[in-house]
Design a protein around this motif. Structure first.
Motif, short mmCIF file in Angstrom:
data_model
loop_
_atom_site.label_atom_id
_atom_site.label_comp_id
_atom_site.label_asym_id
_atom_site.label_seq_id
_atom_site.Cartn_x
_atom_site.Cartn_y
_atom_site.Cartn_z
N PRO A 54 0.81 -1.23 0.00
CA PRO A 54 0.00 0.00 0.00
C PRO A 54 0.84 1.27 0.00
CG PRO A 54 -0.89 -1.59 1.55
CD PRO A 54 0.43 -2.12 1.10
N CYS A 55 1.96 1.26 0.70
CA CYS A 55 2.87 2.39 0.67
C CYS A 55 3.58 2.47 -0.68
CB CYS A 55 3.88 2.30 1.81
SG CYS A 55 5.15 3.57 1.77
N GLY A 56 4.19 1.36 -1.09
CA GLY A 56 4.80 1.29 -2.40
C GLY A 56 6.15 1.97 -2.53
N TRP A 57 6.77 2.30 -1.41
CA TRP A 57 8.10 2.92 -1.45
C TRP A 57 9.18 1.86 -1.64
CZ3 TRP A 57 7.63 6.55 3.42
CH2 TRP A 57 7.04 7.77 3.02
N ARG A 104 -2.74 7.45 5.40
CA ARG A 104 -3.41 6.91 4.20
C ARG A 104 -3.53 5.40 4.28
NH1 ARG A 104 -1.40 4.54 -0.18
NH2 ARG A 104 0.74 5.34 0.03
N VAL A 105 -2.44 4.72 4.64
CA VAL A 105 -2.46 3.26 4.70
C VAL A 105 -3.37 2.77 5.82
CG1 VAL A 105 -1.07 1.19 5.03
CG2 VAL A 105 -0.19 3.07 3.63
N ALA A 106 -3.35 3.45 6.97
CA ALA A 106 -4.23 3.06 8.07
C ALA A 106 -5.69 3.13 7.64
CB ALA A 106 -3.98 3.94 9.28
N ALA A 107 -6.03 4.12 6.83
CA ALA A 107 -7.40 4.23 6.32
C ALA A 107 -7.72 3.07 5.38
CB ALA A 107 -7.59 5.56 5.61
N GLU A 108 -6.75 2.65 4.58
CA GLU A 108 -6.96 1.50 3.70
C GLU A 108 -7.13 0.21 4.50
OE1 GLU A 108 -4.18 1.10 0.46
OE2 GLU A 108 -3.93 3.28 0.30
N PHE A 109 -6.42 0.11 5.62
CA PHE A 109 -6.51 -1.08 6.47
C PHE A 109 -7.78 -1.11 7.32
CE2 PHE A 109 -1.59 -1.71 6.91
CZ PHE A 109 -1.56 -2.27 5.65
N ALA A 110 -8.44 0.02 7.49
CA ALA A 110 -9.53 0.15 8.46
C ALA A 110 -10.63 -0.91 8.33
CB ALA A 110 -10.13 1.55 8.39
N PRO A 111 -11.03 -1.32 7.11
CA PRO A 111 -12.09 -2.34 7.03
C PRO A 111 -11.75 -3.64 7.74
CG PRO A 111 -11.82 -1.27 4.91
CD PRO A 111 -10.69 -0.80 5.77
N ALA A 112 -10.47 -3.96 7.90
CA ALA A 112 -10.06 -5.19 8.59
C ALA A 112 -9.90 -4.98 10.09
CB ALA A 112 -8.76 -5.72 8.00
N ARG A 113 -10.02 -3.76 10.56
CA ARG A 113 -9.91 -3.42 11.98
C ARG A 113 -8.65 -4.04 12.63
NH1 ARG A 113 -13.47 -5.88 14.80
NH2 ARG A 113 -14.02 -7.38 13.17
N PRO A 114 -7.47 -3.77 12.08
CA PRO A 114 -6.26 -4.33 12.71
C PRO A 114 -6.10 -3.82 14.13
CG PRO A 114 -5.66 -2.61 11.14
CD PRO A 114 -7.13 -2.88 10.95
N HIS A 115 -5.57 -4.66 14.99
CA HIS A 115 -5.37 -4.27 16.38
C HIS A 115 -4.25 -3.25 16.52
CE1 HIS A 115 -7.37 -8.25 16.69
NE2 HIS A 115 -7.97 -7.69 17.71
N TYR A 116 -3.27 -3.33 15.62
CA TYR A 116 -2.12 -2.43 15.63
C TYR A 116 -1.72 -2.13 14.19
CZ TYR A 116 -1.63 -4.20 20.42
OH TYR A 116 -1.87 -4.57 21.72
#
Length: 270
Positions: free
Chosen positions: A211-214, A233-245
């Motif tokens: 997702p970062c792509g660097w 930005r990446v945290a927003a992309e991950f949000a549907p999976a509700r990661p704990h960290y």
């Protein structure tokens, strides 16, 4: 505090090896070009990252932008036969080149040594097929990384991510007593869904993965404001999976495990 965690289950590209997850994404671009003379951008190739590679190609065919161009070029939607043809072009290209992107991510080896010192088992899952992983595992082993278990996207009849099956196959192979004592670490949304669906603690990696792509050099050159913008930005992309960290790279994992141990001792569960 007594240790309750039993295992950490790690993704491969973008998590432990291949900073930025460039090996699979570039090969998708090349496979589309060589098999069908179809232009696919690197950004488009990244969108379904984390899925099994056959499912990844299928998802690209359903992508609104990619699918519209495919329809315009060929006068039809992408078929099952098209996906098969692209997949069979992808696999040998990936086997040929995966070793070129097999370098361990900075901090990964120290983290793995910490996990071993804690007595944790180390499992792994990947969207790569087994034919590709044979080569990548050789490259990783030469650098000191040999997980206790590796489950590939084409190993199980039930399928791959975002379902829980690969993670749960690790649980069985490693003889884990409780899924709540496992931590799934991944740089993709499907991989985080995999961990969540398996009932595990989940840790997303914001800066080392797809997702970062660097590239590693881009990561090292980035200032803190730039890094923070990507983290958000990446945290927003991950949000549907509700990661704990969500942390930057696998190098930050030992501190996360300490916190999970404290939460388990307090009675928390994933």
């Amino acid at each position: 505090m007594g240790q309750q965690l039993e295992a950490v289950i790690l993704d491969w590209a973008g998590t432990v090896v291949d900073f930025g997850s460039f090996a699979p994404t570039q090969i998708f671009v090349d496979a589309f070009k060589t098999a069908y003379d179809f232009e696919l951008t690197l950004a488009e190739a990244r969108r379904p990252m984390g899925l099994g590679k056959w499912q990844h190609i299928e998802a690209l065919g359903r992508d609104p932008e990619v699918g519209a161009r495919w329809q315009a070029q060929f006068g039809r939607t992408m078929s099952h036969e098209d996906v098969d043809a692209l997949y069979h072009r992808f696999v040998p290209l990936q086997v040929e080149r995966v070793g070129q992107h097999g370098e361990l991510i900075p901090g990964a080896l120290a983290t793995l040594q910490t996990l071993r010192a804690r007595g944790l088992k180390i499992g792994s899952t990947t969207g790569y097929p087994r034919a590709v992983m044979h080569r990548l595992m050789e490259v990783a082993a030469a650098q000191g990384y040999v997980p206790d278990c590796t489950v590939c996207a084409d190993d199980l009849p039930a399928g791959a991510r975002p379902g829980p099956w690969m993670a749960l196959d690790n649980v069985q192979q490693l003889a884990i007593g409780a899924v709540a004592h496992c931590v799934k670490v991944d740089d993709t949304l499907p991989g985080l869904h995999e961990g969540r669906n398996a009932g595990m603690w989940t840790v997303g990696l914001a800066l080392s993965g797809s997702p970062c792509g660097w590239t590693l050099d881009e990561y090292l050159a980035a200032g803190e404001l730039e890094r923070d913008a990507v983290r958000q930005r990446v945290a927003a992309e991950f949000a549907p999976a509700r990661p704990h960290y969500v942390v930057d790279t696998v190098a930050a994992l030992p501190a996360v495990l300490e916190d999970i141990e404290a939460r388990l001792a307090a009675g928390d569960r994933p």
